[in-house]
Design a protein around this motif. Structure first.
Motif, short mmCIF file in Angstrom:
data_model
loop_
_atom_site.label_atom_id
_atom_site.label_comp_id
_atom_site.label_asym_id
_atom_site.label_seq_id
_atom_site.Cartn_x
_atom_site.Cartn_y
_atom_site.Cartn_z
N LYS A 1 6.39 -66.01 34.69
CA LYS A 1 6.44 -64.55 34.82
C LYS A 1 7.75 -63.95 34.32
N PHE A 2 8.75 -64.78 33.99
CA PHE A 2 9.96 -64.26 33.36
C PHE A 2 9.59 -63.69 32.00
N THR A 3 10.22 -62.59 31.63
CA THR A 3 10.03 -62.07 30.28
C THR A 3 11.03 -62.76 29.36
N LEU A 4 10.76 -62.71 28.07
CA LEU A 4 11.72 -63.25 27.11
C LEU A 4 13.05 -62.52 27.22
N LYS B 1 17.25 -70.92 22.76
CA LYS B 1 16.29 -72.04 22.73
C LYS B 1 16.52 -72.99 23.91
N VAL B 2 17.77 -73.19 24.28
CA VAL B 2 18.08 -74.07 25.41
C VAL B 2 17.49 -73.51 26.70
N ILE B 3 17.66 -72.21 26.91
CA ILE B 3 17.08 -71.58 28.11
C ILE B 3 15.56 -71.67 28.08
N LEU B 4 14.96 -71.45 26.92
CA LEU B 4 13.51 -71.58 26.80
C LEU B 4 13.06 -73.00 27.10
N ASP B 5 13.81 -73.98 26.63
CA ASP B 5 13.47 -75.39 26.92
C ASP B 5 13.58 -75.69 28.41
N LEU B 6 14.62 -75.17 29.06
CA LEU B 6 14.76 -75.37 30.51
C LEU B 6 13.61 -74.71 31.26
N ALA B 7 13.25 -73.50 30.82
CA ALA B 7 12.13 -72.79 31.46
C ALA B 7 10.82 -73.55 31.25
N PHE B 8 10.62 -74.10 30.05
CA PHE B 8 9.40 -74.86 29.79
C PHE B 8 9.35 -76.12 30.66
N SER B 9 10.47 -76.81 30.79
CA SER B 9 10.52 -77.99 31.66
C SER B 9 10.20 -77.62 33.10
N GLN B 10 10.71 -76.47 33.54
CA GLN B 10 10.43 -76.00 34.89
C GLN B 10 8.95 -75.67 35.04
N THR C 1 10.92 -64.92 43.29
CA THR C 1 9.51 -64.97 42.89
C THR C 1 9.38 -65.50 41.47
N LEU C 2 10.24 -65.02 40.58
CA LEU C 2 10.20 -65.48 39.19
C LEU C 2 10.53 -66.97 39.10
N MET C 3 11.49 -67.42 39.89
CA MET C 3 11.84 -68.84 39.88
C MET C 3 10.65 -69.70 40.31
N ASN C 4 9.88 -69.20 41.27
CA ASN C 4 8.72 -69.95 41.76
C ASN C 4 7.52 -69.85 40.85
N PHE D 1 16.53 -64.36 27.80
CA PHE D 1 17.62 -64.23 26.83
C PHE D 1 18.87 -63.64 27.49
N MET D 2 18.68 -62.78 28.48
CA MET D 2 19.82 -62.26 29.24
C MET D 2 20.49 -63.42 30.00
N LEU D 3 19.68 -64.30 30.55
CA LEU D 3 20.22 -65.47 31.24
C LEU D 3 20.98 -66.37 30.27
N SER D 4 20.48 -66.51 29.06
CA SER D 4 21.18 -67.34 28.08
C SER D 4 22.58 -66.78 27.81
#
Length: 93
Positions: A54-57, A72-81, A47-50, A61-64
């Protein structure tokens, strides 16, 4: 932490520019593995991927950490998504 070599492979692909959106990470390592490593149910993670917004920071950051990527890289990937999902929802190409 987690020693799955697919995390390292995904990190290298991000660094090389072969992965440019968040969901592309899961072409390398299954989302079910990542969800389990985060202690999250697979259904919730899907659900979060879709709905990336809705992902929390804290979750991002846990994913990073799992992928050994800078936050910042994970945030950039999330923003692109997010932008990709937004574009597809509005029907723009």
């Amino acid at each position: 932490m987690v020693e799955d070599p697919r995390y390292i492979a995904a990190k290298r692909m991000v660094e090389q520019g072969d992965i440019s959106t968040f969901n592309q990470l899961f072409t390398i390592i299954p989302k079910s593995i990542v969800a389990a490593d985060m202690g999250t149910q697979n259904v919730r993670f899907t659900t979060l991927m879709n709905h990336i917004e809705k992902f929390t920071l804290q979750e991002l950051f846990m994913l990073s950490k799992l992928f050994s990527l800078d936050e910042k890289v994970i945030l950039d990937l999330a923003f692109s998504q997010y932008m990709e999902q937004k574009k597809s929802k509005t029907g723009k190409s």
